[in-house]
Write an enzyme that holds these catalytic residues in place. Structure first.
Site, PDB file in Angstrom:
ATOM      1  N   GLU A   9       0.758  -1.075  -0.062  1.00 38.43           N
ATOM      2  CA  GLU A   9      -0.016   0.022  -0.026  1.00 38.43           C
ATOM      3  C   GLU A   9       1.012   1.277  -0.032  1.00 38.43           C
ATOM      4  OE1 GLU A   9      -3.203   0.027  -0.301  1.00 38.43           O
ATOM      5  OE2 GLU A   9      -3.578  -2.088   0.206  1.00 38.43           O
ATOM      6  N   CYS A  27      -1.856   9.606   2.062  1.00 38.89           N
ATOM      7  CA  CYS A  27      -1.357   8.938   0.604  1.00 38.89           C
ATOM      8  C   CYS A  27      -2.628   9.339  -0.501  1.00 38.89           C
ATOM      9  CB  CYS A  27      -1.368   7.372   0.430  1.00 38.89           C
ATOM     10  SG  CYS A  27      -2.663   6.591   1.477  1.00 38.89           S
TER      11      CYS A  27
HETATM   12  P1  NAP Z   1       8.627   5.013   4.499  1.00 39.63           P
HETATM   13  O1  NAP Z   1       9.640   6.229   4.824  1.00 39.63           O
HETATM   14  O2  NAP Z   1       8.535   4.437   3.351  1.00 39.63           O
HETATM   15  O3  NAP Z   1       8.320   4.076   5.917  1.00 39.63           O
HETATM   16  C1  NAP Z   1       7.410   3.115   6.216  1.00 39.63           C
HETATM   17  C2  NAP Z   1       7.936   2.127   6.931  1.00 39.63           C
HETATM   18  O4  NAP Z   1       8.872   1.287   6.408  1.00 39.63           O
HETATM   19  C3  NAP Z   1       8.614   2.559   8.274  1.00 39.63           C
HETATM   20  O5  NAP Z   1       8.126   1.603   9.340  1.00 39.63           O
HETATM   21  C4  NAP Z   1       9.930   2.381   7.981  1.00 39.63           C
HETATM   22  O6  NAP Z   1      10.599   2.254   9.264  1.00 39.63           O
HETATM   23  C5  NAP Z   1      10.062   1.305   7.246  1.00 39.63           C
HETATM   24  N1  NAP Z   1      11.226   1.004   6.524  1.00 39.63           N
HETATM   25  C6  NAP Z   1      12.019   2.070   6.119  1.00 39.63           C
HETATM   26  N2  NAP Z   1      13.034   1.501   5.209  1.00 39.63           N
HETATM   27  C7  NAP Z   1      12.817   0.343   5.363  1.00 39.63           C
HETATM   28  C8  NAP Z   1      13.842  -1.149   4.963  1.00 39.63           C
HETATM   29  N3  NAP Z   1      14.895  -0.808   4.214  1.00 39.63           N
HETATM   30  N4  NAP Z   1      13.030  -2.088   5.248  1.00 39.63           N
HETATM   31  C9  NAP Z   1      12.085  -2.395   5.729  1.00 39.63           C
HETATM   32  N5  NAP Z   1      11.371  -1.267   6.338  1.00 39.63           N
HETATM   33  C10 NAP Z   1      11.711  -0.040   6.221  1.00 39.63           C
HETATM   34  O7  NAP Z   1       7.127   5.899   4.594  1.00 39.63           O
HETATM   35  P2  NAP Z   1       6.889   7.091   5.713  1.00 39.63           P
HETATM   36  O8  NAP Z   1       7.373   8.406   5.398  1.00 39.63           O
HETATM   37  O9  NAP Z   1       6.626   6.504   7.020  1.00 39.63           O
HETATM   38  O10 NAP Z   1       5.073   7.205   5.248  1.00 39.63           O
HETATM   39  C11 NAP Z   1       4.698   7.924   4.062  1.00 39.63           C
HETATM   40  C12 NAP Z   1       4.585   7.171   2.864  1.00 39.63           C
HETATM   41  O11 NAP Z   1       3.680   6.171   2.983  1.00 39.63           O
HETATM   42  C13 NAP Z   1       3.887   7.916   1.993  1.00 39.63           C
HETATM   43  O12 NAP Z   1       4.579   7.663   0.748  1.00 39.63           O
HETATM   44  C14 NAP Z   1       2.571   7.683   1.990  1.00 39.63           C
HETATM   45  O13 NAP Z   1       1.837   7.775   0.610  1.00 39.63           O
HETATM   46  C15 NAP Z   1       2.491   6.082   2.212  1.00 39.63           C
HETATM   47  N6  NAP Z   1       1.192   5.742   2.685  1.00 39.63           N
HETATM   48  C16 NAP Z   1       0.435   4.866   1.816  1.00 39.63           C
HETATM   49  C17 NAP Z   1      -0.765   4.402   2.111  1.00 39.63           C
HETATM   50  C18 NAP Z   1      -1.748   3.444   1.409  1.00 39.63           C
HETATM   51  O14 NAP Z   1      -2.823   2.893   2.187  1.00 39.63           O
HETATM   52  N7  NAP Z   1      -1.334   3.376   0.407  1.00 39.63           N
HETATM   53  C19 NAP Z   1      -1.260   4.789   3.586  1.00 39.63           C
HETATM   54  C20 NAP Z   1      -0.500   5.690   4.344  1.00 39.63           C
HETATM   55  C21 NAP Z   1       0.793   6.020   3.732  1.00 39.63           C
HETATM   56  P3  NAP Z   1      11.284   3.604   9.873  1.00 39.63           P
HETATM   57  O15 NAP Z   1      10.353   4.369  10.360  1.00 39.63           O
HETATM   58  O16 NAP Z   1      12.062   2.727  11.093  1.00 39.63           O
HETATM   59  O17 NAP Z   1      12.375   4.205   8.951  1.00 39.63           O
END
Ligand code: NAP
Length: 475
Positions: free
Chosen positions: A248, A282
């Protein structure tokens, strides 16, 4: 509010020698301190999930459903505390934090109901002479231990969209929450534990990226369900091996305002959908295409409404737009606005940095298609307006995006509504409301860069179960 938050692994509360302070995006104060799980604790979480699986799989449906209802009851009793925690750690305005808690109640309530509807089929197999006496039955079985990884922006309800259907289906879950907002689900883990969840059915542990990588690569998990940014999500899929992967991911939602639309209503919904949680959603409105006949009225109305938004302290119930998540996000957003303006865009309002990680809600027009505000995910309190003459061309422009999560069309023209449904490349098309419209049971997910698979309890349960076939020869 408590200050120390041990994490929850294999039914126990643990700390490590690596503290993780969680800071308020608004004033930088420490909301609480949790800890990053070490290798041994990660291993314990996986082993306990594997050990819990046979017990969860064998649990009668009514027991699973009751458990989910009991968790919901406890969440409801903790409504104030959870809303405050969401606001403190994410900077989400308190009224929106309460809305998130209420959505989470519906998520668990629906999961409890859907747990009772994991049904199969009876298949006629007399389709060839060799199979005249054969009957087939399919039944869905849980898939096995699930790894859930979640982002910062809905610290309560997005993990709930993974944990609740996993438990409803009979799968244990290891949840790695965002390092920016891990506290809310550590509180929820406490409630789940008190509700009687068996040890190992749920672990919630913050991890470093190395720790997260270890979880991702471990083949004892049968499915990874990830919500977060597109680059991280697609990298996880590449490292997931044979596991099933649900993604997602991000979006840069488009909206079309047709020539016959109710302009004032459309402006109200675009502002509601573009600036909630400072655009860090998102499916936040990012690009709005407006028919030439109504462009000026619509733009005037949007700018007027945006200027009225109350920006400030997220704990103030009057606040409509709070901070973005951190100073890096402020810097990135301001740079993107400047890039668009340098490329020829006009800033109609907003765009100033106000301190406390607050950005004055911005509206732009004529943003160049090559700029990041057009083609990337802004995740910001920024909406861009574009004029169009031809409805089909507006759909083409809306589709000029690597993303395809949800989109919206404001129109009274039924043909245009159906054309949008057929031609827009997105997981959901909303007619006469914002693309950020979401009720938790509805199927939710994206096309293109926006992801793989669907959430929404019934749909997530489908992803988290697999059909097995029984054939009986009745000769
Ligand atoms: P993110 O930077 O991608 O982080 C999401 C999760 O992934 C966090 O728990 C992060 O951990 C973890 N993560 C980061 N690097 C990783 C790796 N190499 N291996 C495994 N896990 C890893 O996203 P965000 O900034 O928190 O959230 C914003 C994004 O989420 C936006 O792009 C938004 O559109 C998207 N989103 C999508 C939806 C949907 O339903 N489609 C809903 C909400 C948000 P850490 O925090 O420890 O880095």
């Amino acid at each position: 509010m408590q200050s120390s938050y041990p994490f929850f692994v294999a039914g126990r509360w643990e700390t490590s020698n690596q503290p993780l302070p969680v800071l308020s995006p608004y004033d930088g104060s420490t909301v609480g301190v949790t800890y990053v799980a070490n290798d041994r604790q990660i291993e314990d979480a996986i082993e306990s999930a594997v050990a819990a699986y046979p017990r969860l799989r064998a649990m009668p449906t009514y027991v699973r459903a009751d458990l989910l209802c009991e968790i919901r009851t406890r969440l409801r009793a903790a409504r104030d505390l959870l809303a405050q925690l969401i606001t403190r750690e994410s900077g989400k305005p308190i009224t929106e934090a309460y809305a998130e808690v209420d959505r989470c109640l519906l998520t668990f309530e629906t999961a409890a109901e859907e747990a009772k509807r994991v049904v199969g089929e009876v298949l006629p197999l007399d389709l060839a002479p060799s199979a005249l006496c054969h009957v087939g039955i399919t039944r869905r079985f849980p898939i096995g231990p699930i790894l859930a990884i979640t982002p910062f922006n809905f610290p309560l309800n997005l993990p709930a969209h993974k944990v609740a259907p996993a438990l409803a289906a009979g799968n244990p879950v290891v949840l790695k929450p965002s390092s920016k907002t891990p506290l809310t689900w550590l509180k929820v883990a406490e409630l789940c534990h008190e509700a009687g969840l068996p040890p190992g059915a749920l672990s919630v542990l913050p991890a470093t990226s190395e720790g997260a990588d270890r979880l991702v690569r471990d083949d004892r998990f049968k499915l990874i369900t990830f919500t977060g940014s597109a680059p991280v999500g697609w990298q996880i899929k590449a490292r997931a091996g044979r596991k099933r992967v649900l993604l997602e991911l991000g979006g840069n939602a488009g909206v079309i305002v047709d020539s016959d639309a109710d302009v004032s209503f459309a402006a109200e919904r675009v502002v509601a959908g573009g600036y909630a949680f400072a655009g860090q959603v998102c499916i936040s409105v990012q690009r709005t295409f407006i028919h030439r006949d109504v462009f000026d009225d619509f733009a005037r109305d949007v700018v007027r409404r945006v200027r009225q938004l109350k920006v400030g302290d997220p704990e103030d119930p009057q606040t409509e737009v709070g901070p973005v998540i951190d100073a890096d996000a402020v810097q990135r957003i301001i740079t993107w606005i400047q890039e668009a303006v340098t490329g020829g865009a006009t800033l109609l309002t907003g765009g100033r940095v106000l301190g406390h990680n607050l950005i004055e809600p911005a509206v732009l027009m004529n943003v160049p298609p090559a700029s990041k505000l057009y083609c990337a995910e802004a995740f910001a309190p920024v909406v861009s307006l574009f004029r169009f003459d031809d409805f089909d061309r507006a759909i083409e422009r809306l589709n000029e995006s690597p993303y395809g999560l949800q989109a919206a069309v404001f129109t009274r023209n039924l043909e245009h509504a159906f054309a949008a449904f057929e031609k827009i490349e997105a997981g959901g098309v909303i007619v006469n409301d914002s693309p950020s419209f979401r009720i938790d049971p509805m199927p939710y997910g994206g096309m293109k860069e926006s992801g793989l698979g669907r959430e929404g309890l019934r749909y997530a349960i489908q992803e988290m179960t697999e059909p097995k076939l029984l054939v009986i020869n009745r000769r």
